[in-house]
Design an enzyme around this catalytic site. Structure first.
Site, mmCIF file in Angstrom:
data_model
loop_
_atom_site.group_PDB
_atom_site.id
_atom_site.type_symbol
_atom_site.label_atom_id
_atom_site.label_comp_id
_atom_site.label_asym_id
_atom_site.label_seq_id
_atom_site.Cartn_x
_atom_site.Cartn_y
_atom_site.Cartn_z
ATOM 1 N N HIS A 162 0.833 -1.214 0.000
ATOM 2 C CA HIS A 162 0.000 0.000 0.000
ATOM 3 C C HIS A 162 0.863 1.258 0.000
ATOM 4 O O HIS A 162 0.520 2.250 -0.636
ATOM 5 C CB HIS A 162 -0.957 -0.035 1.192
ATOM 6 C CG HIS A 162 -1.934 -1.158 1.067
ATOM 7 N ND1 HIS A 162 -2.977 -1.125 0.163
ATOM 8 C CD2 HIS A 162 -1.986 -2.376 1.661
ATOM 9 C CE1 HIS A 162 -3.646 -2.268 0.236
ATOM 10 N NE2 HIS A 162 -3.063 -3.047 1.130
ATOM 11 N N ARG A 214 0.329 8.470 -9.870
ATOM 12 C CA ARG A 214 -0.888 7.664 -9.852
ATOM 13 C C ARG A 214 -1.947 8.283 -8.940
ATOM 14 O O ARG A 214 -3.077 8.570 -9.341
ATOM 15 C CB ARG A 214 -0.520 6.253 -9.338
ATOM 16 C CG ARG A 214 -1.678 5.302 -9.144
ATOM 17 C CD ARG A 214 -1.290 4.166 -8.187
ATOM 18 N NE ARG A 214 -1.571 4.525 -6.811
ATOM 19 C CZ ARG A 214 -2.494 3.955 -6.038
ATOM 20 N NH1 ARG A 214 -3.212 2.958 -6.495
ATOM 21 N NH2 ARG A 214 -2.685 4.363 -4.803
ATOM 22 N N GLY A 255 -11.689 -2.748 -5.088
ATOM 23 C CA GLY A 255 -10.296 -2.968 -4.681
ATOM 24 C C GLY A 255 -9.803 -1.766 -3.905
ATOM 25 O O GLY A 255 -8.845 -1.096 -4.298
ATOM 26 N N GLU A 282 -8.528 1.138 -9.093
ATOM 27 C CA GLU A 282 -7.140 1.101 -9.549
ATOM 28 C C GLU A 282 -6.827 -0.383 -9.633
ATOM 29 O O GLU A 282 -6.447 -0.997 -8.652
ATOM 30 C CB GLU A 282 -6.250 1.857 -8.562
ATOM 31 C CG GLU A 282 -4.923 2.236 -9.184
ATOM 32 C CD GLU A 282 -3.944 1.083 -9.226
ATOM 33 O OE1 GLU A 282 -4.094 0.184 -10.109
ATOM 34 O OE2 GLU A 282 -3.041 1.074 -8.392
ATOM 35 N N GLU A 334 -2.608 -8.178 -12.746
ATOM 36 C CA GLU A 334 -3.417 -8.292 -11.521
ATOM 37 C C GLU A 334 -4.682 -9.140 -11.677
ATOM 38 O O GLU A 334 -5.262 -9.580 -10.711
ATOM 39 C CB GLU A 334 -3.848 -6.890 -11.036
ATOM 40 C CG GLU A 334 -2.699 -6.021 -10.609
ATOM 41 C CD GLU A 334 -2.391 -6.114 -9.129
ATOM 42 O OE1 GLU A 334 -3.243 -6.604 -8.372
ATOM 43 O OE2 GLU A 334 -1.300 -5.693 -8.752
HETATM 44 C C1 LIG Z 1 -3.848 -2.120 -6.989
HETATM 45 S S1 LIG Z 1 -4.597 -2.238 -5.415
HETATM 46 C C2 LIG Z 1 -5.414 -0.685 -5.252
HETATM 47 C C3 LIG Z 1 -5.688 -0.269 -3.823
HETATM 48 C C4 LIG Z 1 -6.292 1.112 -3.658
HETATM 49 N N1 LIG Z 1 -7.508 1.280 -4.416
HETATM 50 C C5 LIG Z 1 -5.325 2.202 -4.048
HETATM 51 O O1 LIG Z 1 -5.569 2.879 -5.040
HETATM 52 O O2 LIG Z 1 -4.309 2.371 -3.367
HETATM 53 C C6 LIG Z 1 -5.879 -3.382 -5.756
HETATM 54 C C7 LIG Z 1 -6.710 -3.853 -4.576
HETATM 55 O O3 LIG Z 1 -7.758 -4.675 -5.091
HETATM 56 C C8 LIG Z 1 -7.962 -5.801 -4.262
HETATM 57 N N2 LIG Z 1 -8.505 -6.873 -5.109
HETATM 58 C C9 LIG Z 1 -7.885 -7.496 -6.140
HETATM 59 N N3 LIG Z 1 -8.706 -8.394 -6.720
HETATM 60 C C10 LIG Z 1 -9.878 -8.342 -6.033
HETATM 61 C C11 LIG Z 1 -11.110 -9.030 -6.148
HETATM 62 N N4 LIG Z 1 -11.296 -9.955 -7.091
HETATM 63 N N5 LIG Z 1 -12.098 -8.733 -5.262
HETATM 64 C C12 LIG Z 1 -11.912 -7.799 -4.298
HETATM 65 N N6 LIG Z 1 -10.757 -7.112 -4.145
HETATM 66 C C13 LIG Z 1 -9.746 -7.367 -5.007
HETATM 67 C C14 LIG Z 1 -6.587 -6.091 -3.663
HETATM 68 O O4 LIG Z 1 -6.713 -6.781 -2.427
HETATM 69 C C15 LIG Z 1 -5.986 -4.679 -3.529
HETATM 70 O O5 LIG Z 1 -6.220 -4.142 -2.247
#
Ligand SMILES: C[S@@+](CC[C@H](N)C(=O)[O-])C[C@H]1O[C@@H](n2cnc3c(N)ncnc32)[C@H](O)[C@@H]1O
Length: 314
Positions: free
Chosen positions: A9, A18, A40, A104, A113
């Protein structure tokens, strides 16, 4: 990325290209009274921006246990209109549509991802007619790497280190794409447009990316460099290429086993294909470069396949 670890994070929040870009776009898109879904949510940062912009309610969803922390941070900062859902995106149950979906979801060279398919399903289930996706469009790009630094590094096993003949595996490092920050001078100036992903209309991930570049000089090419540029809303967005301010995504380097000589004025075709491996190998890539007469193809499954061969064949 391990989203229960604080470092993942921190890397994302420290990436101010970003995070500031999202903040500005959310300020423009989210209007007082809007219902927002943040897919997410991680630390909750995009939900906080949406709440600040005047959203009536924000649904913040994440499958990581970090949601508990995000909820406590929200409370501490006085954001009382954010509902946190600790679940898979596909398990989310809302009883009303939303006006805006922010997410994101992008990984290295966009696709690592694997969040896009869930995001599309959430859009189809919950985005109100006329609703807005942030980001709204992503452009995929590639360039030709003309600097030999990485090639030399990947040639390590070819030097017979410690007097050992590693010829059986000496090419393996070339079959693995990896993220790295290039500078503009390490790639030829021409860029290949590999297509785009429109978040309002796309039905799934493209699995083949193709484009052409015209070489501006005679040069040995050591690999491909892939990246994406993000249109968050209208003119607002950011780029992740070698000439843009660095982001935590860097670019993805697709090496070539041997230099591919291009000639000034040649049209060079680039193809990058990826496939999701269900059995834990992650993403399998195939990439190629061609000038019409010659084609060089690479495949990240090569060494993995070798490891799977029965012992008697090796
Ligand atoms: C790239 S991070 C972005 C975090 C935050 N939105 C930011 O901008 O700092 C992606 C987030 O999506 C969550 N995530 C990924 N796939 C997911 C899914 N299928 N369902 C729920 N959450 C998901 C991950 O746990 C992670 O916290």
């Amino acid at each position: 990325m391990h989203y229960e670890s604080i470092s993942a994070h921190q890397i994302m929040l420290e990436d101010s290209v970003r995070t500031r870009s999202y903040e500005r776009a959310i300020q423009v898109v989210v209007k007082p009274g809007h219902r927002v879904l943040d897919f997410g949510c991680g630390t909750g940062i995009l939900s906080f921006f949406a709440s600040r912009a005047g959203a009536k309610i924000v649904h913040a969803v994440d499958r990581s246990g970090f949601t508990k922390v995000a909820k406590a941070i929200a409370r501490k900062n006085g954001f009382h209109n954010i509902i946190f859902h600790h679940c898979e995106g596909d398990k989310l149950a809302l009883d009303e549509p939303v006006d805006v979906i922010v997410s994101e979801w992008m990984g290295t060279f966009l696709f690592s991802e694997w969040m896009l398919p869930s995001l599309i399903r959430l859009r189809d289930r919950y985005l109100a007619d006329g609703g807005v996706m942030v980001p709204e469009k992503i452009f995929l790009r590639a360039g030709l790497v003309c600097d030999d630094t990485l090639h030399n590094k990947l040639s390590f096993f070819r030097q017979k280190p410690y007097g050992i003949d590693f010829s059986l595996i000496e090419d393996w490092p070339f079959y693995q794409p990896f993220p790295i920050q290039f500078s503009g001078s390490q790639i030829l100036p021409a860029r290949a447009d590999l297509g785009d992903v429109n978040l309002h209309t796309c039905k799934g991930e493209p699995d083949l990316l193709e484009g052409t570049v015209v070489a501006d000089r005679n040069a040995p090419i050591y690999g491909l460099c892939g990246w994406f540029d993000v249109q968050l809303t209208g003119e607002m967005g950011f780029e992740t290429g070698p000439e843009a301010p660095a982001t935590h995504w860097k670019q993805l380097f697709f090496p070539l086993r041997k230099p591919f000589e291009v000639k000034e004025g040649n049209e060079i075709r680039i193809r990058i294909h990826f496939r999701r491996e269900q059995r834990g190998e992650g993403t399998v890539w195939r990439w190629s470069i061609s000038d019409g007469a010659r084609t060089e193809e690479m495949d990240s499954f090569v060494h993995k396949a070798w490891l799977k061969l029965p012992d008697e064949i090796k």
